[in-house]
Design a protein around this motif. Structure first.
Motif, PDB file in Angstrom:
ATOM      1  N   PRO A 186     -17.929   3.048  -4.155  1.00 13.11           N
ATOM      2  CA  PRO A 186     -18.270   2.094  -3.118  1.00 13.11           C
ATOM      3  C   PRO A 186     -17.004   1.882  -2.237  1.00 13.11           C
ATOM      4  O   PRO A 186     -15.776   1.798  -2.564  1.00 13.11           O
ATOM      5  N   ILE A 187     -17.162   2.053  -0.768  1.00 12.67           N
ATOM      6  CA  ILE A 187     -15.951   1.875   0.107  1.00 12.67           C
ATOM      7  C   ILE A 187     -16.617   0.625   1.026  1.00 12.67           C
ATOM      8  O   ILE A 187     -17.736   0.398   1.340  1.00 12.67           O
ATOM      9  N   ASP A 188     -15.536   0.304   1.888  1.00 10.03           N
ATOM     10  CA  ASP A 188     -15.727  -1.140   2.622  1.00 10.03           C
ATOM     11  C   ASP A 188     -16.226  -0.546   3.941  1.00 10.03           C
ATOM     12  O   ASP A 188     -17.001  -1.515   4.663  1.00 10.03           O
ATOM     13  N   GLY A 189     -16.205   0.693   4.334  1.00 17.77           N
ATOM     14  CA  GLY A 189     -16.599   1.263   5.481  1.00 17.77           C
ATOM     15  C   GLY A 189     -16.031   0.680   6.953  1.00 17.77           C
ATOM     16  O   GLY A 189     -16.318   1.093   7.842  1.00 17.77           O
ATOM     17  N   LEU A 190     -14.681   0.074   6.620  1.00 15.00           N
ATOM     18  CA  LEU A 190     -13.732  -0.320   7.619  1.00 15.00           C
ATOM     19  C   LEU A 190     -12.663   0.477   7.607  1.00 15.00           C
ATOM     20  O   LEU A 190     -12.099   0.923   8.756  1.00 15.00           O
ATOM     21  N   CYS A 191     -11.706   0.289   6.563  1.00 14.47           N
ATOM     22  CA  CYS A 191     -10.508   1.108   6.525  1.00 14.47           C
ATOM     23  C   CYS A 191     -10.404   2.208   5.713  1.00 14.47           C
ATOM     24  O   CYS A 191      -9.326   2.882   5.470  1.00 14.47           O
ATOM     25  N   GLY A 192     -11.536   2.854   5.161  1.00 10.20           N
ATOM     26  CA  GLY A 192     -11.454   4.004   4.344  1.00 10.20           C
ATOM     27  C   GLY A 192     -11.239   3.842   3.017  1.00 10.20           C
ATOM     28  O   GLY A 192     -11.073   4.870   2.252  1.00 10.20           O
ATOM     29  N   LEU A 193     -10.790   2.791   2.467  1.00 12.85           N
ATOM     30  CA  LEU A 193     -10.343   2.474   1.067  1.00 12.85           C
ATOM     31  C   LEU A 193     -11.752   2.120   0.201  1.00 12.85           C
ATOM     32  O   LEU A 193     -12.531   1.451   0.786  1.00 12.85           O
ATOM     33  N   SER A 194     -11.469   2.442  -0.941  1.00  9.08           N
ATOM     34  CA  SER A 194     -12.472   1.990  -1.957  1.00  9.08           C
ATOM     35  C   SER A 194     -12.371   0.459  -2.167  1.00  9.08           C
ATOM     36  O   SER A 194     -11.584  -0.050  -1.783  1.00  9.08           O
ATOM     37  N   ASP A 195     -13.593  -0.023  -2.675  1.00  8.42           N
ATOM     38  CA  ASP A 195     -13.537  -1.579  -3.167  1.00  8.42           C
ATOM     39  C   ASP A 195     -12.484  -1.980  -4.324  1.00  8.42           C
ATOM     40  O   ASP A 195     -11.805  -2.871  -3.901  1.00  8.42           O
ATOM     41  N   GLU A 196     -12.628  -0.850  -5.059  1.00  9.35           N
ATOM     42  CA  GLU A 196     -11.321  -1.156  -6.096  1.00  9.35           C
ATOM     43  C   GLU A 196     -10.011  -0.946  -5.669  1.00  9.35           C
ATOM     44  O   GLU A 196      -9.177  -1.666  -6.148  1.00  9.35           O
ATOM     45  N   ASP A 197      -9.718  -0.228  -4.569  1.00 10.85           N
ATOM     46  CA  ASP A 197      -8.354   0.070  -3.865  1.00 10.85           C
ATOM     47  C   ASP A 197      -8.128  -1.470  -3.366  1.00 10.85           C
ATOM     48  O   ASP A 197      -7.016  -1.882  -3.647  1.00 10.85           O
ATOM     49  N   ASN A 198      -9.184  -1.802  -2.590  1.00  7.75           N
ATOM     50  CA  ASN A 198      -8.887  -3.207  -1.797  1.00  7.75           C
ATOM     51  C   ASN A 198      -8.582  -4.243  -3.027  1.00  7.75           C
ATOM     52  O   ASN A 198      -7.896  -5.324  -2.680  1.00  7.75           O
ATOM     53  N   LEU A 199      -9.530  -4.310  -3.918  1.00 11.53           N
ATOM     54  CA  LEU A 199      -9.355  -5.464  -4.776  1.00 11.53           C
ATOM     55  C   LEU A 199      -8.028  -5.372  -5.920  1.00 11.53           C
ATOM     56  O   LEU A 199      -7.425  -6.277  -6.323  1.00 11.53           O
ATOM     57  N   GLY A 200      -7.584  -4.252  -6.053  1.00 10.37           N
ATOM     58  CA  GLY A 200      -6.356  -4.171  -6.940  1.00 10.37           C
ATOM     59  C   GLY A 200      -6.941  -3.960  -8.391  1.00 10.37           C
ATOM     60  O   GLY A 200      -5.923  -3.776  -9.334  1.00 10.37           O
ATOM     61  N   PHE A 201      -8.037  -3.760  -8.965  1.00 18.08           N
ATOM     62  CA  PHE A 201      -8.461  -3.569 -10.150  1.00 18.08           C
ATOM     63  C   PHE A 201      -9.932  -2.885 -10.253  1.00 18.08           C
ATOM     64  O   PHE A 201     -10.541  -2.838  -9.005  1.00 18.08           O
ATOM     65  N   THR A 202     -10.198  -2.374 -11.214  1.00 11.34           N
ATOM     66  CA  THR A 202     -11.364  -1.753 -11.138  1.00 11.34           C
ATOM     67  C   THR A 202     -12.603  -2.863 -11.548  1.00 11.34           C
ATOM     68  O   THR A 202     -12.525  -3.766 -12.101  1.00 11.34           O
ATOM     69  N   TYR A 203     -13.859  -2.344 -11.158  1.00 11.24           N
ATOM     70  CA  TYR A 203     -14.917  -3.011 -11.671  1.00 11.24           C
ATOM     71  C   TYR A 203     -15.166  -3.180 -13.102  1.00 11.24           C
ATOM     72  O   TYR A 203     -15.776  -3.930 -13.777  1.00 11.24           O
ATOM     73  N   ALA A 204     -14.928  -2.076 -13.862  1.00  8.26           N
ATOM     74  CA  ALA A 204     -15.138  -1.984 -15.047  1.00  8.26           C
ATOM     75  C   ALA A 204     -14.140  -3.171 -15.976  1.00  8.26           C
ATOM     76  O   ALA A 204     -14.681  -3.941 -16.623  1.00  8.26           O
TER      77      ALA A 204
END
Length: 248
Positions: A186-204
Protein backbone atom coordinates in the motif's frame (compact mmCIF):
# COMPACT_ATOMS: atom_id res chain seq x y z
CA UNK A 1 -7.54 -16.87 18.74
CA UNK A 2 -7.59 -17.96 15.10
CA UNK A 3 -9.28 -15.95 12.38
CA UNK A 4 -11.71 -17.95 10.24
CA UNK A 5 -11.49 -16.02 6.98
CA UNK A 6 -14.06 -18.11 5.12
CA UNK A 7 -16.62 -17.72 7.91
CA UNK A 8 -16.07 -13.95 8.11
CA UNK A 9 -16.22 -13.69 4.30
CA UNK A 10 -19.61 -15.37 4.27
CA UNK A 11 -20.87 -13.23 7.15
CA UNK A 12 -19.81 -9.99 5.45
CA UNK A 13 -21.44 -11.07 2.18
CA UNK A 14 -24.71 -11.71 4.02
CA UNK A 15 -24.37 -8.43 5.92
CA UNK A 16 -24.00 -6.52 2.63
CA UNK A 17 -27.08 -8.27 1.22
CA UNK A 18 -29.10 -7.46 4.32
CA UNK A 19 -27.93 -3.84 4.34
CA UNK A 20 -28.89 -3.29 0.70
CA UNK A 21 -32.23 -4.99 1.23
CA UNK A 22 -33.04 -2.43 3.93
CA UNK A 23 -31.16 0.64 2.71
CA UNK A 24 -30.80 0.37 -1.04
CA UNK A 25 -32.91 -2.35 -2.60
CA UNK A 26 -32.17 -2.43 -6.31
CA UNK A 27 -29.19 -0.07 -5.96
CA UNK A 28 -25.62 -0.62 -7.08
CA UNK A 29 -22.57 -0.69 -4.81
CA UNK A 30 -20.24 2.09 -5.96
CA UNK A 31 -16.60 1.37 -5.11
CA UNK A 32 -13.60 3.62 -5.59
CA UNK A 33 -10.92 1.38 -7.08
CA UNK A 34 -7.43 2.37 -5.99
CA UNK A 35 -5.68 -0.86 -6.91
CA UNK A 36 -5.02 -1.64 -3.25
CA UNK A 37 -6.18 -4.58 -1.16
CA UNK A 38 -9.02 -2.79 0.61
CA UNK A 39 -10.92 -1.58 -2.45
CA UNK A 40 -10.20 -4.89 -4.17
CA UNK A 41 -11.62 -6.93 -1.29
CA UNK A 42 -14.64 -4.64 -0.88
CA UNK A 43 -15.42 -4.83 -4.59
CA UNK A 44 -15.10 -8.63 -4.56
CA UNK A 45 -17.34 -8.90 -1.48
CA UNK A 46 -19.97 -6.72 -3.17
CA UNK A 47 -19.86 -8.89 -6.28
CA UNK A 48 -20.41 -11.98 -4.13
CA UNK A 49 -23.28 -10.28 -2.30
CA UNK A 50 -25.04 -8.43 -5.09
CA UNK A 51 -23.81 -9.83 -8.38
CA UNK A 52 -21.33 -8.25 -10.78
CA UNK A 53 -24.08 -6.30 -12.56
CA UNK A 54 -24.77 -4.40 -9.33
CA UNK A 55 -21.21 -3.25 -8.61
CA UNK A 56 -19.80 -0.12 -10.23
CA UNK A 57 -16.10 0.73 -10.01
CA UNK A 58 -14.66 4.23 -10.21
CA UNK A 59 -10.97 5.00 -10.73
CA UNK A 60 -9.97 8.54 -9.77
CA UNK A 61 -6.37 9.39 -10.64
CA UNK A 62 -5.03 12.87 -9.94
CA UNK A 63 -3.37 13.27 -13.32
CA UNK A 64 -1.17 10.27 -14.07
CA UNK A 65 -1.33 7.24 -11.75
CA UNK A 66 1.48 4.79 -12.38
CA UNK A 67 -0.36 1.76 -10.98
CA UNK A 68 -3.86 2.40 -12.34
CA UNK A 69 -3.46 -0.70 -14.50
CA UNK A 70 -4.02 -2.77 -11.34
CA UNK A 71 -7.45 -1.19 -10.91
CA UNK A 72 -8.30 -1.92 -14.53
CA UNK A 73 -7.21 -5.54 -14.07
CA UNK A 74 -9.37 -5.85 -10.95
CA UNK A 75 -12.44 -4.59 -12.82
CA UNK A 76 -11.69 -7.08 -15.60
CA UNK A 77 -11.15 -9.90 -13.09
CA UNK A 78 -14.46 -9.19 -11.33
CA UNK A 79 -16.20 -8.36 -14.65
CA UNK A 80 -17.72 -5.19 -13.25
CA UNK A 81 -18.53 -1.97 -15.07
CA UNK A 82 -16.02 0.79 -14.33
CA UNK A 83 -15.09 4.30 -15.40
CA UNK A 84 -12.18 6.70 -14.93
CA UNK A 85 -12.86 10.13 -13.44
CA UNK A 86 -9.66 12.17 -13.41
CA UNK A 87 -9.72 14.73 -10.59
CA UNK A 88 -6.68 16.67 -11.82
CA UNK A 89 -8.56 19.68 -13.21
CA UNK A 90 -10.75 19.97 -10.11
CA UNK A 91 -7.73 19.66 -7.83
CA UNK A 92 -5.64 22.21 -9.69
CA UNK A 93 -8.62 24.56 -9.90
CA UNK A 94 -9.15 24.58 -6.15
CA UNK A 95 -5.43 24.88 -5.43
CA UNK A 96 -5.26 27.82 -7.83
CA UNK A 97 -8.21 29.55 -6.16
CA UNK A 98 -6.75 29.06 -2.69
CA UNK A 99 -3.39 30.39 -3.86
CA UNK A 100 -5.13 33.72 -4.47
CA UNK A 101 -5.95 34.00 -0.78
CA UNK A 102 -3.10 32.25 1.05
CA UNK A 103 0.64 32.65 0.74
CA UNK A 104 1.08 28.93 1.27
CA UNK A 105 -1.29 26.03 0.77
CA UNK A 106 0.75 23.02 1.78
CA UNK A 107 0.87 20.30 4.43
CA UNK A 108 -2.13 18.21 5.39
CA UNK A 109 -4.62 20.67 3.91
CA UNK A 110 -3.20 20.00 0.47
CA UNK A 111 -2.64 16.28 1.10
CA UNK A 112 -6.25 15.77 2.18
CA UNK A 113 -7.78 17.62 -0.77
CA UNK A 114 -7.57 14.78 -3.36
CA UNK A 115 -9.31 12.19 -1.10
CA UNK A 116 -12.14 14.65 -0.46
CA UNK A 117 -12.50 15.38 -4.16
CA UNK A 118 -12.57 11.66 -4.87
CA UNK A 119 -15.38 11.15 -2.38
CA UNK A 120 -17.34 14.02 -3.94
CA UNK A 121 -16.89 12.32 -7.31
CA UNK A 122 -18.00 8.97 -5.90
CA UNK A 123 -21.21 10.45 -4.55
CA UNK A 124 -21.88 12.17 -7.87
CA UNK A 125 -21.46 8.83 -9.64
CA UNK A 126 -23.55 7.08 -6.99
CA UNK A 127 -26.49 9.43 -7.46
CA UNK A 128 -26.18 9.06 -11.23
CA UNK A 129 -26.28 5.24 -11.27
CA UNK A 130 -28.66 4.80 -8.30
CA UNK A 131 -25.95 3.58 -6.00
CA UNK A 132 -24.63 3.42 -2.47
CA UNK A 133 -21.00 4.35 -1.78
CA UNK A 134 -18.79 1.70 -0.21
CA UNK A 135 -16.31 2.79 2.43
CA UNK A 136 -13.07 0.83 2.05
CA UNK A 137 -11.26 1.67 5.29
CA UNK A 138 -9.97 -1.05 7.60
CA UNK A 139 -9.56 -1.12 11.38
CA UNK A 140 -5.78 -0.73 11.31
CA UNK A 141 -5.90 2.49 9.28
CA UNK A 142 -8.80 3.87 11.30
CA UNK A 143 -7.01 3.04 14.56
CA UNK A 144 -4.20 5.49 13.83
CA UNK A 145 -6.18 7.96 11.74
CA UNK A 146 -4.69 6.95 8.40
CA UNK A 147 -7.78 8.13 6.54
CA UNK A 148 -9.13 11.52 5.55
CA UNK A 149 -12.29 12.71 7.26
CA UNK A 150 -14.99 13.30 4.62
CA UNK A 151 -12.57 11.75 2.13
CA UNK A 152 -11.77 8.02 2.07
CA UNK A 153 -13.19 7.89 5.60
CA UNK A 154 -16.71 8.53 4.27
CA UNK A 155 -19.26 6.20 2.70
CA UNK A 156 -22.70 4.65 3.14
CA UNK A 157 -21.64 1.19 4.33
CA UNK A 158 -18.33 -0.17 5.56
CA UNK A 159 -17.58 -3.90 5.21
CA UNK A 160 -13.99 -3.86 6.52
CA UNK A 161 -13.88 -1.26 9.28
CA UNK A 162 -13.74 -3.91 12.02
CA UNK A 163 -10.98 -5.95 10.35
CA UNK A 164 -7.22 -5.45 10.64
CA UNK A 165 -4.96 -5.41 7.59
CA UNK A 166 -3.94 -9.03 8.13
CA UNK A 167 -7.59 -10.06 8.41
CA UNK A 168 -8.54 -8.14 5.27
CA UNK A 169 -5.81 -9.97 3.36
CA UNK A 170 -7.09 -13.30 4.69
CA UNK A 171 -10.63 -12.49 3.52
CA UNK A 172 -9.22 -11.50 0.12
CA UNK A 173 -7.54 -14.88 -0.20
CA UNK A 174 -10.76 -16.61 0.90
CA UNK A 175 -12.51 -14.77 -1.94
CA UNK A 176 -9.99 -16.23 -4.38
CA UNK A 177 -8.47 -12.89 -5.33
CA UNK A 178 -5.05 -13.15 -7.02
CA UNK A 179 -2.05 -12.08 -4.96
CA UNK A 180 -1.52 -8.95 -7.08
CA UNK A 181 -4.67 -7.48 -5.54
CA UNK A 182 -4.27 -8.78 -1.98
CA UNK A 183 -0.55 -8.38 -1.36
CA UNK A 184 0.19 -5.18 -3.27
CA UNK A 185 2.29 -2.85 -1.06
CA UNK A 186 0.00 0.00 0.00
CA UNK A 187 1.23 3.45 -0.99
CA UNK A 188 -0.33 6.85 -0.37
CA UNK A 189 -0.26 7.82 -4.05
CA UNK A 190 1.07 11.27 -3.14
CA UNK A 191 4.71 11.19 -2.12
CA UNK A 192 5.71 7.75 -3.37
CA UNK A 193 6.16 6.30 0.13
CA UNK A 194 4.43 3.20 1.40
CA UNK A 195 1.84 3.46 4.17
CA UNK A 196 4.25 1.78 6.55
CA UNK A 197 7.04 4.23 5.67
CA UNK A 198 4.71 7.10 6.50
CA UNK A 199 3.48 5.51 9.72
CA UNK A 200 6.91 4.52 10.97
CA UNK A 201 5.87 0.94 11.86
CA UNK A 202 4.47 -2.08 10.06
CA UNK A 203 0.84 -3.11 9.89
CA UNK A 204 1.85 -6.47 11.38
CA UNK A 205 3.11 -4.68 14.49
CA UNK A 206 0.00 -2.49 14.64
CA UNK A 207 -2.39 -5.40 14.11
CA UNK A 208 -0.80 -7.42 16.89
CA UNK A 209 -1.10 -4.48 19.26
CA UNK A 210 -4.76 -3.99 18.34
CA UNK A 211 -5.72 -7.65 18.73
CA UNK A 212 -3.35 -8.83 21.47
CA UNK A 213 -2.26 -5.65 23.23
CA UNK A 214 1.36 -6.58 22.58
CA UNK A 215 3.95 -4.18 21.17
CA UNK A 216 7.51 -5.06 22.05
CA UNK A 217 8.96 -1.65 21.21
CA UNK A 218 7.90 0.90 23.82
CA UNK A 219 8.51 3.90 21.58
CA UNK A 220 6.31 2.41 18.86
CA UNK A 221 3.59 1.58 21.38
CA UNK A 222 3.54 5.14 22.64
CA UNK A 223 3.40 6.47 19.08
CA UNK A 224 0.45 4.23 18.22
CA UNK A 225 -1.37 5.34 21.38
CA UNK A 226 -0.77 9.02 20.58
CA UNK A 227 -2.03 8.61 17.03
CA UNK A 228 -5.07 6.66 18.16
CA UNK A 229 -6.05 9.26 20.75
CA UNK A 230 -5.43 12.20 18.42
CA UNK A 231 -7.57 10.74 15.66
CA UNK A 232 -10.57 9.40 17.56
CA UNK A 233 -12.57 12.44 16.43
CA UNK A 234 -12.59 11.04 12.89
CA UNK A 235 -14.60 8.03 14.02
CA UNK A 236 -17.10 9.79 16.23
CA UNK A 237 -20.36 11.47 15.20
CA UNK A 238 -20.26 15.23 14.82
CA UNK A 239 -20.85 16.90 18.21
CA UNK A 240 -24.14 18.74 18.27
CA UNK A 241 -25.49 21.31 20.71
CA UNK A 242 -27.88 19.35 22.96
CA UNK A 243 -30.85 21.69 22.63
CA UNK A 244 -34.24 20.43 23.71
CA UNK A 245 -37.14 22.83 23.36
CA UNK A 246 -39.23 23.38 26.45
CA UNK A 247 -42.74 22.13 26.32
CA UNK A 248 -45.42 24.11 28.09
Amino acid sequence: MSFDAEKIRDEIVQWIRDWFEENGKGCKAVVGLSGGKDSSVVAALCVEALGKENVFGVMMPNGEQFDIDVSHKLAEHLRIESIVVNIKDAYEGIVGELAKHFDSFEGQARVNLPPRLRMAALYAVSQTVNGRVANTCNLSEDWVGYATKFGDGAGDFSPLSKLTVQEVKAVGRALGLPSMFVDKVPIDGLCGLSDEDNLGFTYAVLDRYIREGICEDEETRQKIDRMHKANLFKLQPMPTFPYEPEHY
